[in-house]
Write a protein that holds these residues in place. Structure first.
Motif, PDB file in Angstrom:
ATOM      1  N   ASP A 120      -0.478  -5.663  30.623  1.00 41.27           N
ATOM      2  CA  ASP A 120      -1.919  -5.917  30.230  1.00 41.27           C
ATOM      3  C   ASP A 120      -2.924  -5.900  31.480  1.00 41.27           C
ATOM      4  O   ASP A 120      -2.365  -6.501  32.417  1.00 41.27           O
ATOM      5  CB  ASP A 120      -2.020  -7.208  29.407  1.00 41.27           C
ATOM      6  CG  ASP A 120      -1.466  -7.036  27.862  1.00 41.27           C
ATOM      7  OD1 ASP A 120      -1.034  -5.945  27.550  1.00 41.27           O
ATOM      8  OD2 ASP A 120      -1.613  -8.014  27.238  1.00 41.27           O
ATOM      9  N   LEU A 121      -4.113  -5.391  31.119  1.00 41.79           N
ATOM     10  CA  LEU A 121      -5.000  -5.123  32.175  1.00 41.79           C
ATOM     11  C   LEU A 121      -5.792  -6.678  32.309  1.00 41.79           C
ATOM     12  O   LEU A 121      -6.145  -7.198  31.078  1.00 41.79           O
ATOM     13  CB  LEU A 121      -6.108  -4.396  31.861  1.00 41.79           C
ATOM     14  CG  LEU A 121      -6.965  -3.775  33.093  1.00 41.79           C
ATOM     15  CD1 LEU A 121      -6.319  -3.408  34.288  1.00 41.79           C
ATOM     16  CD2 LEU A 121      -7.960  -2.875  32.575  1.00 41.79           C
ATOM     17  N   GLN A 122      -5.793  -7.281  33.390  1.00 38.48           N
ATOM     18  CA  GLN A 122      -6.388  -8.819  33.548  1.00 38.48           C
ATOM     19  C   GLN A 122      -7.838  -8.663  33.793  1.00 38.48           C
ATOM     20  O   GLN A 122      -8.200  -7.819  34.713  1.00 38.48           O
ATOM     21  CB  GLN A 122      -5.505  -9.428  34.782  1.00 38.48           C
ATOM     22  CG  GLN A 122      -4.030  -9.250  34.860  1.00 38.48           C
ATOM     23  CD  GLN A 122      -3.506  -9.987  33.497  1.00 38.48           C
ATOM     24  OE1 GLN A 122      -3.634 -11.237  33.400  1.00 38.48           O
ATOM     25  NE2 GLN A 122      -2.918  -9.401  32.768  1.00 38.48           N
ATOM     26  N   ILE A 123      -8.318  -9.450  32.912  1.00 38.85           N
ATOM     27  CA  ILE A 123      -9.841  -9.065  32.960  1.00 38.85           C
ATOM     28  C   ILE A 123     -10.792 -10.288  33.328  1.00 38.85           C
ATOM     29  O   ILE A 123     -10.235 -11.548  32.905  1.00 38.85           O
ATOM     30  CB  ILE A 123     -10.421  -8.749  31.466  1.00 38.85           C
ATOM     31  CG1 ILE A 123      -9.606  -7.665  30.965  1.00 38.85           C
ATOM     32  CG2 ILE A 123     -11.917  -8.729  31.295  1.00 38.85           C
ATOM     33  CD1 ILE A 123     -10.192  -6.277  31.912  1.00 38.85           C
ATOM     34  N   LEU A 124     -11.742 -10.231  34.294  1.00 37.41           N
ATOM     35  CA  LEU A 124     -12.453 -11.324  34.408  1.00 37.41           C
ATOM     36  C   LEU A 124     -14.078 -10.963  34.177  1.00 37.41           C
ATOM     37  O   LEU A 124     -14.471  -9.662  34.200  1.00 37.41           O
ATOM     38  CB  LEU A 124     -12.731 -11.474  35.926  1.00 37.41           C
ATOM     39  CG  LEU A 124     -11.349 -11.847  36.713  1.00 37.41           C
ATOM     40  CD1 LEU A 124     -11.588 -11.961  38.229  1.00 37.41           C
ATOM     41  CD2 LEU A 124     -10.699 -13.139  36.066  1.00 37.41           C
TER      42      LEU A 124
END
Length: 232
Positions: A120-124
């Protein structure tokens, strides 16, 4: 370029020293080496010195470097720049983290375009904490609504917040960093896993660290001056 390893070691020494005053419960701060406009050879030097997390601002430059450096195992690419919807695929396919999500449309495209074979792409979420008209980011009041929407998207993980306060005197910077710390606490009240707070760059990172930054972004302090003549 021969002093990249030396500058990196010095940065980690300073980071360790400035971290001594942080509460034991605080997340250890990560150093993101901002390699935008730097050649792949500079990244290789930093890699050989032990660095694994690198920050890029331009999607095509990120993709090019990621493909060039596939022989380096364990590289973690952080996309930290403004992201247009027509460039999301490059980021979705090559980054591990995106610090600069400020619209639901961007998050939706990243979700749709993230290869199923990748983690999964880690999002801020990027907050425009200084309310600058020309800067990307959402207003603080929009944070929870965007967080709720992003949190439902597949192949993404909401991990926290990012900000680039306007340069100014220490008092104003401290106020902006303090506001970000409060927003981070508010976000974690709803999403306990969203603990990351990306703020602080070469000129102001010790102050950011004192206000709970868990990721600092250092470019010139490690690589020296940038050359903006060649990027996408």
């Amino acid at each position: 370029m021969n002093n990249i390893a030396e500058q990196l070691a010095l940065a980690y020494q300073k980071l360790a020293k400035n971290s001594e005053q942080r509460p034991n419960s605080a997340n250890a701060a990560q150093l993101i080496a901002v390699s935008k406009t730097q050649p792949a050879s500079a990244i290789e030097i930093a890699y050989q010195a032990g660095q694994r997390q690198f920050g890029e601002n331009y999607p095509q430059e990120l993709a090019s470097k990621a493909l060039t450096l596939t022989h380096l195992t364990g590289l973690e690419w952080h996309f930290i720049g403004p992201l247009q919807s027509n460039k999301t695929r490059l980021v979705a396919e090559h980054a591990s983290w995106v610090h600069s999500v400020d619209r639901l449309k961007i998050a939706q495209r990243l979700s749709e375009q993230r290869p199923a074979a990748l983690a999964d792409l880690q999002i801020l979420l990027q907050i425009n904490i200084s309310n600058e008209a020309a800067k990307s980011g959402i207003a603080p009041a929009e944070m929870l609504a965007l967080a709720a929407a992003v949190n439902t998207l597949p192949r993404l993980q909401l991990r926290g917040l990012m900000a680039i306060p306007a340069p100014g005197d220490q008092q104003q910077l401290a106020a902006d960093f303090a506001a970000m710390q409060q927003l981070s606490t508010q976000l974690q009240d709803h999403y306990p896993h969203a603990t990351e707070l990306s703020m602080g760059m070469s000129d102001d990172w010790p102050l950011a660290l004192s206000y709970g930054a868990t990721m600092i972004r250092l470019g010139t302090a490690i690589f020296g001056a940038r050359n903006y003549d060649k990027h996408e």
